[in-house]
Design an enzyme around this catalytic site. Structure first.
Site, PDB file in Angstrom:
ATOM      1  N   HIS A  59      46.704  11.286  92.261  1.00  0.00           N
ATOM      2  CA  HIS A  59      45.686  10.253  92.505  1.00  0.00           C
ATOM      3  C   HIS A  59      45.956   9.498  93.811  1.00  0.00           C
ATOM      4  O   HIS A  59      45.702   8.299  93.918  1.00  0.00           O
ATOM      5  CB  HIS A  59      45.613   9.263  91.340  1.00  0.00           C
ATOM      6  CG  HIS A  59      45.217   9.896  90.039  1.00  0.00           C
ATOM      7  ND1 HIS A  59      43.905  10.167  89.717  1.00  0.00           N
ATOM      8  CD2 HIS A  59      45.963  10.325  88.995  1.00  0.00           C
ATOM      9  CE1 HIS A  59      43.860  10.726  88.514  1.00  0.00           C
ATOM     10  NE2 HIS A  59      45.092  10.845  88.064  1.00  0.00           N
ATOM     11  N   ASN A 132      39.804   9.777  83.480  1.00  0.00           N
ATOM     12  CA  ASN A 132      39.270  10.695  84.479  1.00  0.00           C
ATOM     13  C   ASN A 132      37.760  10.824  84.307  1.00  0.00           C
ATOM     14  O   ASN A 132      37.175  10.207  83.414  1.00  0.00           O
ATOM     15  CB  ASN A 132      39.921  12.079  84.341  1.00  0.00           C
ATOM     16  CG  ASN A 132      41.339  12.127  84.877  1.00  0.00           C
ATOM     17  OD1 ASN A 132      41.661  11.492  85.869  1.00  0.00           O
ATOM     18  ND2 ASN A 132      42.198  12.880  84.201  1.00  0.00           N
ATOM     19  N   TYR A 342      53.436   5.793  84.197  1.00  0.00           N
ATOM     20  CA  TYR A 342      52.621   5.072  85.171  1.00  0.00           C
ATOM     21  C   TYR A 342      53.341   3.823  85.686  1.00  0.00           C
ATOM     22  O   TYR A 342      53.418   3.586  86.889  1.00  0.00           O
ATOM     23  CB  TYR A 342      51.272   4.696  84.553  1.00  0.00           C
ATOM     24  CG  TYR A 342      50.239   5.777  84.647  1.00  0.00           C
ATOM     25  CD1 TYR A 342      50.453   7.032  84.071  1.00  0.00           C
ATOM     26  CD2 TYR A 342      49.028   5.565  85.299  1.00  0.00           C
ATOM     27  CE1 TYR A 342      49.503   8.031  84.143  1.00  0.00           C
ATOM     28  CE2 TYR A 342      48.069   6.568  85.376  1.00  0.00           C
ATOM     29  CZ  TYR A 342      48.312   7.794  84.798  1.00  0.00           C
ATOM     30  OH  TYR A 342      47.370   8.779  84.884  1.00  0.00           O
TER      31      TYR A 342
END
Length: 490
Positions: A59, A132, A342
């Site tokens: 990303h 997504n 993350y």
């Protein structure tokens, strides 16, 4: 000597001292070597060397905008999350779109999933929903994620994405067949960020005020209509403007054409999960709408562009472990892995205090904890504030109220495969998706797959992938096989 007053128009060093000359470095005489004592030169070069932080591994290339989320329908029976508590309630949001596989210097109009990450600045803390533009993904276990991304990234020897690597991994990962069918289909290249749907993708848990637990899936349906590009259209656009999606989003909002999405959820009572025909926590599967219809929740609108792309888009940090009361995780393995991964990626890229950056900090409430120090720390929290708990100095204390209901556990620890449900295989839903397509959509899907798969150098890798398409649907497999053979014979 008269006092000189600095104004907003005075160029200064980072310490605030005025700069006398911003055109010439200090040297030892005219034409001589430069001097170490030129503080302005050293500071300017040192900052320039550091003005790029490590890009995201995935990303990396993204765009973002601010806006709001407004509740339009009553969902209080499913969750006691405050920002969803009343029809008409608005919450400020920041949304970051992105491609997945390419680097920061890649193009927008490429065949790749798109990230759809929303930060809700709620009165109970920030809630991050990371998803997504597809409802499924390539793998179901986070242990395989680094290998998957390595196969899709640039090859360490050739320095480019290699069809051999891409398809070799998929050949050994039959669970990817469903997502490959999505990716190679018409929606694989969105026309813009405004013209695609967004999905939470994972399964999450909602808990209501009575403690009842529900599992949910999020669907953001674009109000602009879904529009996509063919491979030929995309190639033409990339040649003209590699930043096409960024350009479109920026200009639309500047014109006052504010993109919006309607949020729907699928809701499954927690008690039904164990006997559902598909594993409801498998990221490679969807819940058919006939089983769990979409229920409308609200509207998301983007109406303000960031002032600084680096500060507000590149430094935006989304972590799916940022929950608020009434919302929590499910046993979804990929979600469980991302709860750690993350946040850890942001600590590496931005530092342990990245949550204090303006784009990441809470806006409708105040973060109050005992975290201190570290790189770029600004949270001293006042003179004599204690950095331990419990204490006798009126520091912040725990609430004793869990954010969500506990998850039921059973069995022994170990490296287990996910439990199989009655319809759990790697191909059924991929076949269902293929059979839903029109004749034209099927033809484009076949052409996209064959165009890529035919470039693979090893016959055994091609055969393994063809077997996946045959297993999904006999016609699907036959047509891909014929198309690949024709291209390789040319």
């Amino acid at each position: 000597m008269s006092k000189r007053v600095l104004t907003a128009r005075t160029l200064t060093t980072e310490s605030g001292a005025p700069v006398a000359d911003n055109q010439n470095s200090a040297s030892a005489g005219i034409g001589g070597p430069l001097l170490l004592q030129d503080q302005h030169l050293l500071e300017k070069l040192a900052r320039f060397n550091r003005e790029r932080i490590p890009e995201r591994v995935v990303h990396a290339r993204g765009s973002g905008a601010y806006g709001y989320f407004e509740v339009t329908d009553d969902v209080a029976g499913f969750t006691h999350a405050d920002f969803l508590s009343a029809v008409g309630k608005r919450t400020e949001v920041f949304l970051r779109f992105s491609t997945v596989a390419d680097s920061l210097g890649g193009a927008d109009a490429v065949r790749d999933p798109r990230g759809f990450a929303v930060k809700f600045y709620t009165e109970e803390g920030n809630y991050d929903l990371v998803g997504n533009n597809t409802p499924v993904f390539f793998i179901k276990d986070p242990l395989k994620f680094p290998d998957f991304i390595h196969s899709q990234k640039r090859d360490p020897f050739t320095g480019r994405q290699e069809p051999d690597n891409v398809w070799d991994f998929w050949a050994h990962t039959p669970e990817a067949t469903h997502q490959v069918t999505w990716l190679m289909g018409d929606r694989g290249i969105p026309a813009s960020y405004r013209h695609m749907n967004g999905y939470g993708s994972h399964t999450y848990q909602w808990t209501n005020a009575d403690g009842e637990a529900f599992f949910v899936k999020y669907h953001f349906k674009t109000n602009q209509g879904v529009r996509s590009l063919s491979a030929e259209q995309a190639a033409e656009i990339v040649g003209k403007d590699a930043n096409s999606h960024q350009t479109d989003l920026l200009q639309a909002i500047e014109r006052g054409v504010n993109p919006s999405w309607t949020l729907y959820v699928q809701v499954m009572p927690a008690a039904e999960a164990a006997d559902y025909r598909f594993n409801p926590f498998d990221l490679t599967k969807v819940w058919p709408h006939r089983d769990f219809p979409l229920q409308r929740v609200g509207r998301l609108v983007l109406d303000r562009n960031p002032d600084n792309v680096f500060a507000e888009v590149e430094q935006a940090a989304f972590s799916p472990n940022n929950f608020v009361p009434g919302i929590g995780p499910s046993p979804d393995k990929m979600l469980q892995g991302r709860l750690f991964a993350y946040a850890d990626a942001h600590r590496y890229r931005l530092g342990v205090n990245h949550t204090q950056l303006a784009v990441n900090a809470p806006r409708a409430t105040v973060a109050s904890n005992y975290g201190r120090d570290g790189l770029m720390a600004t949270n001293s929290q006042g003179r004599a504030a204690k950095n331990y708990e419990p204490n006798s100095y009126d520091g912040p204390v725990e609430t004793g109220r869990p954010l969500a209901a506990p998850l039921a556990l059973t069995g022994h620890s170990g490296t287990h495969e996910a439990p199989l449900h009655t319809k759990d295989d790697d191909f059924f839903q991929a076949g269902e998706l293929y059979r839903l397509m029109s004749a034209q959509e099927k033809s484009r899907l076949i052409a996209n797959i064959a165009g890529s798969l035919s470039q693979v150098s090893r016959d055994d890798v091609i055969e393994k992938n063809l077997a996946h398409f045959h297993a999904a649907d006999p016609e699907y497999g036959r047509r891909v096989e014929e198309a690949v053979r024709a291209l390789r014979e040319d």
